[in-house]
Scaffold this motif. Sequence first.
Motif, PDB file in Angstrom:
ATOM      1  N   LEU A 145       0.841  -1.197   0.000  1.00 38.54           N
ATOM      2  CA  LEU A 145       0.000   0.000   0.000  1.00 38.54           C
ATOM      3  C   LEU A 145       0.877   1.248   0.000  1.00 38.54           C
ATOM      4  O   LEU A 145       1.876   1.307   0.719  1.00 38.54           O
ATOM      5  CB  LEU A 145      -0.903  -0.001   1.235  1.00 38.54           C
ATOM      6  N   ILE A 146       0.504   2.234  -0.811  1.00 36.71           N
ATOM      7  CA  ILE A 146       1.166   3.524  -0.781  1.00 36.71           C
ATOM      8  C   ILE A 146       0.141   4.577  -0.387  1.00 36.71           C
ATOM      9  O   ILE A 146      -0.962   4.645  -0.953  1.00 36.71           O
ATOM     10  CB  ILE A 146       1.821   3.861  -2.139  1.00 36.71           C
ATOM     11  N   GLU A 147       0.472   5.379   0.612  1.00 32.43           N
ATOM     12  CA  GLU A 147      -0.395   6.466   1.079  1.00 32.43           C
ATOM     13  C   GLU A 147       0.460   7.689   1.323  1.00 32.43           C
ATOM     14  O   GLU A 147       1.332   7.683   2.193  1.00 32.43           O
ATOM     15  CB  GLU A 147      -1.133   6.066   2.360  1.00 32.43           C
ATOM     16  N   GLU A 148       0.231   8.713   0.541  1.00 37.72           N
ATOM     17  CA  GLU A 148       0.905   9.992   0.704  1.00 37.72           C
ATOM     18  C   GLU A 148      -0.132  11.091   0.553  1.00 37.72           C
ATOM     19  O   GLU A 148      -1.303  10.815   0.261  1.00 37.72           O
ATOM     20  CB  GLU A 148       2.035  10.142  -0.326  1.00 37.72           C
ATOM     21  N   GLY A 153      -2.788   4.126  -3.090  1.00 39.43           N
ATOM     22  CA  GLY A 153      -2.799   3.100  -4.122  1.00 39.43           C
ATOM     23  C   GLY A 153      -2.043   1.861  -3.722  1.00 39.43           C
ATOM     24  O   GLY A 153      -1.708   1.655  -2.551  1.00 39.43           O
ATOM     25  N   ARG A 154      -1.773   1.016  -4.729  1.00 38.15           N
ATOM     26  CA  ARG A 154      -1.101  -0.264  -4.523  1.00 38.15           C
ATOM     27  C   ARG A 154       0.004  -0.432  -5.558  1.00 38.15           C
ATOM     28  O   ARG A 154      -0.153  -0.059  -6.729  1.00 38.15           O
ATOM     29  CB  ARG A 154      -2.100  -1.426  -4.691  1.00 38.15           C
ATOM     30  N   LEU A 155       1.121  -1.026  -5.105  1.00 40.92           N
ATOM     31  CA  LEU A 155       2.178  -1.430  -6.017  1.00 40.92           C
ATOM     32  C   LEU A 155       1.890  -2.864  -6.441  1.00 40.92           C
ATOM     33  O   LEU A 155       2.105  -3.803  -5.673  1.00 40.92           O
ATOM     34  CB  LEU A 155       3.550  -1.328  -5.345  1.00 40.92           C
ATOM     35  N   PHE A 176       1.709   0.360 -10.791  1.00 41.26           N
ATOM     36  CA  PHE A 176       0.924   0.923  -9.699  1.00 41.26           C
ATOM     37  C   PHE A 176      -0.539   1.109 -10.098  1.00 41.26           C
ATOM     38  O   PHE A 176      -0.843   1.463 -11.241  1.00 41.26           O
ATOM     39  CB  PHE A 176       1.451   2.307  -9.309  1.00 41.26           C
ATOM     40  N   HIS A 177      -1.433   0.911  -9.141  1.00 44.02           N
ATOM     41  CA  HIS A 177      -2.825   1.365  -9.171  1.00 44.02           C
ATOM     42  C   HIS A 177      -2.863   2.557  -8.212  1.00 44.02           C
ATOM     43  O   HIS A 177      -2.627   2.393  -7.015  1.00 44.02           O
ATOM     44  CB  HIS A 177      -3.721   0.226  -8.697  1.00 44.02           C
TER      45      HIS A 177
END
Length: 282
Positions: A145-148, A153-155, A176-177
């Motif tokens: 999971l990426i959260e900034e 989104g998701r890798l 990435f999504h």
Amino acid sequence: MLQNVIDQRRHSLGIIEVGRVLPHRERRMVGPFVFFDHMGPAQFAAGLAKEADVRPHPHIGLATISWLFDGRMMHRDSVGSVQEILPGEVNWMTAGSGITHSERFEYQRAHGGPLHGIQTWLALPDGMEEIDPSFAHIDAAQVPLIEEAGMRGRLIAGSALGLSSPVPVHSPLFYFHLELQPGAAVPMPAGEVAAYVVHGQIEVGTERIGPGQMAVFAPGAKARASAPTLLMLIGGEPVGERYIDWNFVSSSKQRIEQAKADWRAGRMKLPDADDQEFIPLP
């Protein structure tokens, strides 16, 4: 700022419609990504005709990912895999020296329901085009999971932005999504980079990229979302020139001709769990 802007071309695959983006006459590949189809969105009633299914067919020289936003698909292949594909899961199939598989819509046939997703092919790098075929399933909880600020989104696969996916990729890449809020910057990892807009809009200088378009960025490009946006960010290091013929990808035209002859002659094993029909060589 932009090398290419590619509009999807709508194709009917029987009952299902897709938007094809790669390959394109102006851009054959982005990093190792050699094929990019946007499936649907579609809504099916119960009793979906069997003709909608993708019957067993072959691949060589590539790896595939079917990423679903909605709906489900049933995957069967010639290395013995039987796996339902659900939203947020990664199913990574490596064709290598040769694999066959089918994708069927059994849930929709029984219950009705949606189908919406992205299908990609990635060319295998030199020295790995003939590796043994394999299949890997990654649960949604394992997808990083990426959260900034303004971005979530998701890798799906590869490594970038300090994240690494457990998908066993074969060359430096990222997939990435990403969901962006207005004003959020589009990440620009190292290597070739492209963004496909599923919905929403991004701006690159004075150019606007909307739904169904892929922007291939020049080095140093900057892009921002100008509306709530869902995009797929793809790219990585190039693997060299590849040829595509039907479902076959290779650095050698002769190897593709051999694969075509093998399929025509019935020398490629069908999935054990789905061996009663197949798609003939066009």
